[in-house]
Design an enzyme around this catalytic site. Structure first.
Site, mmCIF file in Angstrom:
data_model
loop_
_atom_site.group_PDB
_atom_site.id
_atom_site.type_symbol
_atom_site.label_atom_id
_atom_site.label_comp_id
_atom_site.label_asym_id
_atom_site.label_seq_id
_atom_site.Cartn_x
_atom_site.Cartn_y
_atom_site.Cartn_z
ATOM 1 N N GLN A 155 -4.676 4.304 18.392
ATOM 2 C CA GLN A 155 -5.649 4.102 17.321
ATOM 3 C C GLN A 155 -6.594 2.968 17.707
ATOM 4 O O GLN A 155 -6.104 1.894 18.042
ATOM 5 C CB GLN A 155 -4.941 3.792 15.994
ATOM 6 N N ARG B 270 3.659 7.849 11.266
ATOM 7 C CA ARG B 270 3.205 7.431 12.583
ATOM 8 C C ARG B 270 3.073 8.662 13.462
ATOM 9 O O ARG B 270 3.903 9.578 13.416
ATOM 10 C CB ARG B 270 4.170 6.424 13.215
ATOM 11 N N HIS C 104 -7.201 6.522 9.993
ATOM 12 C CA HIS C 104 -6.041 5.907 9.340
ATOM 13 C C HIS C 104 -6.514 5.090 8.132
ATOM 14 O O HIS C 104 -6.749 3.887 8.229
ATOM 15 C CB HIS C 104 -5.300 5.022 10.336
ATOM 16 N N ASN D 174 0.813 -1.220 0.000
ATOM 17 C CA ASN D 174 0.000 0.000 0.000
ATOM 18 C C ASN D 174 0.845 1.268 0.000
ATOM 19 O O ASN D 174 0.371 2.339 0.363
ATOM 20 C CB ASN D 174 -0.984 -0.005 1.168
#
Length: 386
Positions: free
Chosen positions: A314, A285, A333, A147
């Site tokens: 998260q 991050r 995210h 990704n």
């Protein structure tokens, strides 16, 4: 037989999709540089399906159960008595995504007596304590490059959204207004700006390539300097550190992994050296930046905007200050979890599992930790203590 514990995000609020916006995906069989996309022996899903949520199961159930393994899928990963903690005790393999990370802390790794393999469905394995993984002899793997381009596209989108003041302008339309002066009072052209990336690996380099046609100046800093011919091709300016680079940039994008060398990098001191009115994009991050320093810089005007899709923890709590700071373009995210990316990282996860169960080597490009040390991509990208 193995117990595989898979932690995925919840299904859509209105239920798992019965249909999709598009009927197919473009066929991509390799990444920039020539690495092939995942090549498992088979798959049990249709590319373009929602695979990263609980009902999608990364398309793994038929494969695992046909081999006699047990698959447990949950989204319940946090808090005392979570399903994750209860099932982890005797799990052999843990799979999770950076977007809904199952944090494998030293305490959890110590409690998981059977755990041998931790797989990141996607890229970025910092939710696994790599020091503890090394100490306990775990193998840690991720679906490298699956990704990366998805995230790079998200960076470009967020850069343009901030610089052109897109989100407040769109809100004007939704609210029934036509306040042109208010919309353009914070809108600029990207053309001619200086853009720098902290790290120029797969994502950072892809961002630079995609921004080059905008006629911007391109800068980068990285532990590994790019080849001279590539610097010449893209007209890149290299800097020995983030501290050396950021004073030159109107836009800074963070594309580095989280490890001891990058944690807390963007604090009040570093941000104060940036141009007044610079933009900061972080899809790497959250802990690479100081959470509260970002808020202070946005309120003072030192930063003209901050955007990204990474938070800590998260999912982010409802009262996380980044939800309400001014001039932000935050999303959950999602940058690396497009349906296109999901097809690749689900296939890559299966490829890793096939190798593991068949006793064949996991490809080096997928490896982060093996045999008590950083390995493969991990040795290039991460650092551990001790």
């Amino acid at each position: 037989m193995a117990k595989v514990l898979c932690v995925l995000y919840d299904d859509p609020k209105d239920g798992y999709p019965a249909s999709y916006a598009r009927d197919d995906l473009p066929v991509i069989d390799h990444y920039p540089g020539g690495q092939t996309t995942p090549t498992p022996h088979g798959t049990d899903f249709t590319p373009g399906q929602l695979l990263g949520s609980v009902s999608g199961e990364l398309g793994l159930r038929t494969f695992l159960e046909s081999r006699g393994h047990t698959l447990v899928v949950t989204s319940d990963k946090d808090g005392a008595g979570s399903v994750f903690d209860r099932e982890l005790v005797d799990a052999d393999i843990v799979i999770s995504q950076p977007f809904w990370p199952a944090y494998l802390t030293p305490e959890r790794i110590a409690a998981a007596k059977n755990l041998k393999l931790a797989v990141t469905a996607g890229i970025g394995s910092d939710h696994v304590d790599l020091d503890a993984a090394v100490a306990h002899g775990l193998t840690v793997a991720e679906v490298t490059y699956s990704n990366s381009i998805s995230v790079a596209e998200h960076v470009v989108m967020m850069t343009l959204a901030l610089v052109r003041n897109y989100l407040p302008s769109h809100r004007t339309v939704l609210d029934g207004g036509w306040d042109i002066a208010d919309c353009v009072a914070r809108s600029y052209d990207l053309e001619g700006m200086q853009v720098g990336t902290v790290a120029a690996g797969r994502i950072g380099l892809a961002v630079l390539r995609r921004l080059a046609p905008f006629d911007v100046g391109l800068h980068y800093t990285d532990r590994h300097r790019l080849p001279a011919e590539l610097e010449q091709e893209l007209n890149l300016s290299w800097h020995g550190s983030a501290a050396e680079m950021v004073p030159h940039c109107d836009v800074v994008t963070i594309n580095a992994p989280l490890h001891p060398e990058t944690e807390g990098l963007f604090d009040d001191k570093l941000i104060s050296t940036m141009k007044r009115g610079a933009y900061l994009i972080n899809t790497a991050r959250a802990l690479i930046v100081d959470r509260d320093a970002i808020g202070r810089a946005l309120r003072s005007g030192q930063l003209a905007g901050y955007a990204g899709d990474v938070w800590y923890p998260q999912p982010a709590p409802a009262d996380h200050p980044w939800r309400t700071v001014p001039h932000q373009g935050m999303t959950p995210h999602i940058s690396g979890s497009s349906l296109s990316a999901q097809a690749r990282y689900a296939a890559g996860t299966r490829e890793i599992l096939e190798s593991w169960f068949d006793g064949t080597p996991i490809p080096d490009e997928y490896l982060i930790v093996r045999g008590g040390a950083l390995a493969g991509t991990g040795a290039h990208s991460y650092a551990v203590n001790g």
